[in-house]
Design an enzyme around this catalytic site. Structure first.
Site, PDB file in Angstrom:
ATOM      1  CG  LEU A   1      31.586 -68.313  77.160  1.00 11.36           C
ATOM      2  CD1 LEU A   1      32.416 -67.901  75.836  1.00 11.36           C
ATOM      3  CD2 LEU A   1      32.480 -66.368  77.713  1.00 11.36           C
ATOM      4  CG  ASP A   2      26.763 -63.944  79.799  1.00 12.92           C
ATOM      5  OD1 ASP A   2      26.902 -64.523  80.902  1.00 12.92           O
ATOM      6  OD2 ASP A   2      26.622 -62.659  78.846  1.00 12.92           O
ATOM      7  CB  VAL A   3      22.455 -68.816  77.021  1.00 16.28           C
ATOM      8  CG1 VAL A   3      21.765 -69.628  76.025  1.00 16.28           C
ATOM      9  CG2 VAL A   3      22.598 -69.607  78.406  1.00 16.28           C
TER      10      VAL A   3
END
Length: 308
Positions: free
Chosen positions: A140-142
């Site tokens: 998942l993106d930061v």
């Protein structure tokens, strides 16, 4: 020395901050390291070099030349605040990843990671995969919160990598987007590639990689809509890019065109996007398994303000 170019917009929360301090927060580096990058001419805005003491404006797109690591990246083993383990057994660990945490270390990211947090908490992680992301089967993106699965065993790592590759994993997200999508239920089938003018941004491009997003309306408000999203593919920033391309960017996402005034009224400092559920065939039992992550406080509060 080989270097990697990264570009990103400055969020509202860093408005007026010194360049070295803001970059330290964004990149997970020390302030002395970002000051050195500025001194070397490796930080630019609109092709102009940026000094370490210059103040940044919200929405400015900053480009940074980051040095490639001279040795293998290793996850920093430390407990991660706000990261809850939703389920674990001998094969899998399902976590609720908070915003501001990466799945694994990468060039330019020295902040908290899922893999480092799990190891610090005493969980066994599969030893398969590259050193810096052993056990990681998806990301998942930061800036995106929600449920992630990490492999604990070798058989789970192989099975889950296969499942993600062949799209048999059910990935469910909730997002609050601006306006009301029309139609209120549909499919966005549009290829995605790196933005031609920004190395850290993505866009719908004719020569991009295939990307398919299914969405449906959950609840409509005066200025925005809560939608449920299912992904067939897993392109970087896929939901953010696709919704922006339809004229309905995620609220709190200035990189892809959100209204900063609406974000401010809702108290949002990041995009309203959450990986709410993940379903897959359990690699140990062979039965269908699902894990669900509740909304974090900031997203829940923003949603309540819209409902109110």
């Amino acid at each position: 020395m080989n270097r990697q170019l990264r570009s990103f917009p400055i969020p509202e929360g860093l408005e007026g901050m010194r360049a070295d301090a803001a970059l330290a927060k964004l990149l997970g580096l020390s302030r002395s390291a970002t000051a050195q990058l500025c001194a070397e001419g490796g930080v630019t805005v609109d092709s102009q070099e940026l000094g370490k003491s210059e103040r940044l404006a919200s929405g400015q797109v900053v480009s940074v030349l980051l040095p490639e690591p001279e040795k293998p990246l290793l996850p920093r083993e430390e407990l991660v605040e706000g990261m809850d383990v939703l389920y674990s057994d001998a094969d899998i660990i399902c976590v609720h990843k908070p915003v501001g945490v990466a799945a694994h270390p990468s060039v330019g990211w020295d902040g908290p990671t899922v893999i480092g947090g799990l190891r610090a908490a005493g969980y066994n992680v599969a030893s398969l995969g590259p050193t810096e992301r052993q056990g990681i089967v998806h990301r998942l993106d930061v800036g995106t919160s929600g449920v992630m699965v990490v492999a604990s065993s070798g058989r789970a790592y192989s099975a889950l990598k296969h499942a993600f590759k062949h799209r048999t994993v059910k990935k469910t997200y909730h997002a609050v987007v601006q306006g009301l999508p029309d139609p209120i239920e549909g499919t966005i089938d549009a290829p995605i590639g790196r933005h031609p003018k920004s190395g850290w941004k993505f866009a719908v491009l004719d020569d991009g990689k295939a990307a398919v997003t299914h969405y449906r309306l959950i609840e409509a408000f005066r200025e925005a809509s809560l939608i449920e999203v299912h992904l067939e593919t897993g392109r970087t920033h896929q939901i953010r890019v696709h919704m922006s391309a339809t004229g309905h960017p995620c609220v709190g996402d200035p990189m892809y065109g959100s209204n900063p005034q609406l974000s401010a009224r809702l108290g949002l400092e990041r995009q309203w996007l959450h990986a709410v559920q993940l379903g897959f065939t359990h690699p140990g039992t062979g039965k269908w398994f699902e894990a669900r992550a509740p909304y974090p406080d900031d997203l829940q509060q923003a949603l309540e303000r819209l409902q109110g």
